[in-house]
Design a protein around this motif. Structure first.
Motif, PDB file in Angstrom:
ATOM      1  N   PRO A   1       0.921  -1.310  -0.072  1.00 17.26           N
ATOM      2  CA  PRO A   1      -0.017  -0.066  -0.067  1.00 17.26           C
ATOM      3  C   PRO A   1       0.781   1.193   0.145  1.00 17.26           C
ATOM      4  CG  PRO A   1      -0.853  -1.772   1.450  1.00 17.26           C
ATOM      5  CD  PRO A   1       0.601  -2.320   0.979  1.00 17.26           C
TER       6      PRO A   1
ATOM      7  N   GLN B   1      -6.030  -3.345   4.417  1.00 12.93           N
ATOM      8  CA  GLN B   1      -5.715  -4.173   3.323  1.00 12.93           C
ATOM      9  C   GLN B   1      -4.772  -5.498   3.534  1.00 12.93           C
ATOM     10  OE1 GLN B   1      -4.066  -1.852   0.188  1.00 12.93           O
ATOM     11  NE2 GLN B   1      -5.586  -0.221   0.089  1.00 12.93           N
TER      12      GLN B   1
ATOM     13  N   LYS C   1      -7.427  -8.085   4.829  1.00 12.71           N
ATOM     14  CA  LYS C   1      -8.406  -8.520   3.759  1.00 12.71           C
ATOM     15  C   LYS C   1      -7.680  -9.429   2.651  1.00 12.71           C
ATOM     16  CE  LYS C   1     -11.496  -4.572   3.723  1.00 12.71           C
ATOM     17  NZ  LYS C   1     -12.512  -3.427   2.849  1.00 12.71           N
ATOM     18  N   SER C   2      -6.518  -9.142   2.530  1.00 13.64           N
ATOM     19  CA  SER C   2      -5.608 -10.152   1.773  1.00 13.64           C
ATOM     20  C   SER C   2      -5.351 -11.534   2.376  1.00 13.64           C
ATOM     21  CB  SER C   2      -4.367  -9.572   1.374  1.00 13.64           C
ATOM     22  OG  SER C   2      -3.577 -10.421   0.491  1.00 13.64           O
TER      23      SER C   2
END
Length: 302
Positions: free
Chosen positions: A47, A225, A228-229
């Motif tokens: 990110p 993020q 979620k991955s």
């Protein structure tokens, strides 16, 4: 000039909109730090890289506890080679005007609080550049509880320091000499650590591969993020073992039907319990948009 100046710190970190320490340093919530301990360096790196933060990682360190992850909020210091007039001026100013005790490195260690990490640009000095030894490492342990230090320079008393379990220290080299012939020109200012830059309040993620400095305004996004991955991968592994989907379907951008299957699994399967603070409205909307536009099977999921 002033050491640890609140006005300067606020000016340096305008994108942070959350709570701050009394000196203006961003105070990323403890829950975000807790969650950060469960993600990998690569998950944190992505990110940042995608948003133009290309100089946040440095890996050329020795590590006191190479099997331990370190997470905390950065307190930075910048040291330079000693020049007598500058040295005496700044040391006297700190003692007389700001009421500080001892040498420059003690000023920084004395300011640490729980979940802090000292991040020190020691211009790669090891001989006469040992920023901490057994005593100051013990002080770091007492003050930060689970933090540590990142030192672009040296440490001493390695055998003593290695016995301290609840902190970690990343450093360039060790030497028996004490710190000398250096001057601190900034505290809680931008610090260069090898190829990376660190600002006060950055979240420091130390892993066996090295250290990444995460800007505070991107910390929660980075963790979310990564989580979620992780949970999507857990679901993908389950469905692949069951033969429900092909690897091409799992690796491509998910359709609305696949996304809904995931959300149903996410809301009910015990394997997703630790991730249920996450929401998926954006991903569902994106899947619906792709379906409406006739998205290609050959897209690669980012």
């Amino acid at each position: 000039m002033k050491f640890d100046n609140p006005e300067d710190i606020v000016q340096l970190t305008p994108l942070w909109e959350g709570e701050r320490f009394p000196n203006g340093r961003p105070k990323v919530p403890a829950d975000v730090l807790r969650r950060m301990r469960k993600i990998t360096l690569e998950e944190a790196w992505g990110p940042l890289w995608n948003r133009g933060y290309a100089f946040q990682f440095e890996g050329d360190f020795k590590i006191v506890h190479p099997d331990q992850v370190m997470v905390g909020r950065a307190v930075t210091a910048v040291m330079v080679p000693q020049r007598p007039d500058l040295h005496e001026t700044l040391l006297r100013y700190g003692h007389e005007q700001e009421g500080r005790k001892g040498f420059f490195n003690q000023w920084v260690i004395d300011s640490l609080v729980e979940d802090d990490v000292a991040v020190v640009d020691m211009f790669d000095k090891v001989h006469l550049g040992t920023y901490v030894g057994g005593n100051l490492s013990t002080a770091i342990s007492t003050r930060t509880k689970r933090g540590g230090a990142v030192i672009w320079g040296g440490i001493r008393d390695n055998q003593q320091v290695s016995q301290i379990d609840n902190i970690n220290i990343y450093y360039r080299g060790s030497d028996p000499t004490a710190i000398a012939e250096v001057t601190m020109t900034g505290m809680n200012v931008p610090a260069r650590i090898g190829k990376a830059i660190c600002l006060p309040g950055d979240v420091v993620l130390g892993t066996p591969a090295g250290v990444i400095f995460i800007p505070p305004h991107l910390a929660e996004l980075t963790v979310a993020q990564a989580e979620k991955s992780q949970v999507r991968d857990v679901f993908g592994f389950v469905r692949l073992r069951e033969g429900v989907y092909s690897t091409a379907q799992i690796d491509a951008p998910w359709t609305t039907a696949l996304m809904r299957d995931f959300v149903t699994w996410f809301e009910n399967d015990p394997a997703a319990r630790d991730y249920r603070h996450l929401t998926w409205e954006h991903e569902l909307a994106e899947a619906a948009k792709r379906d409406a536009e006739g998205g290609s099977r050959h897209d690669v999921r980012l």
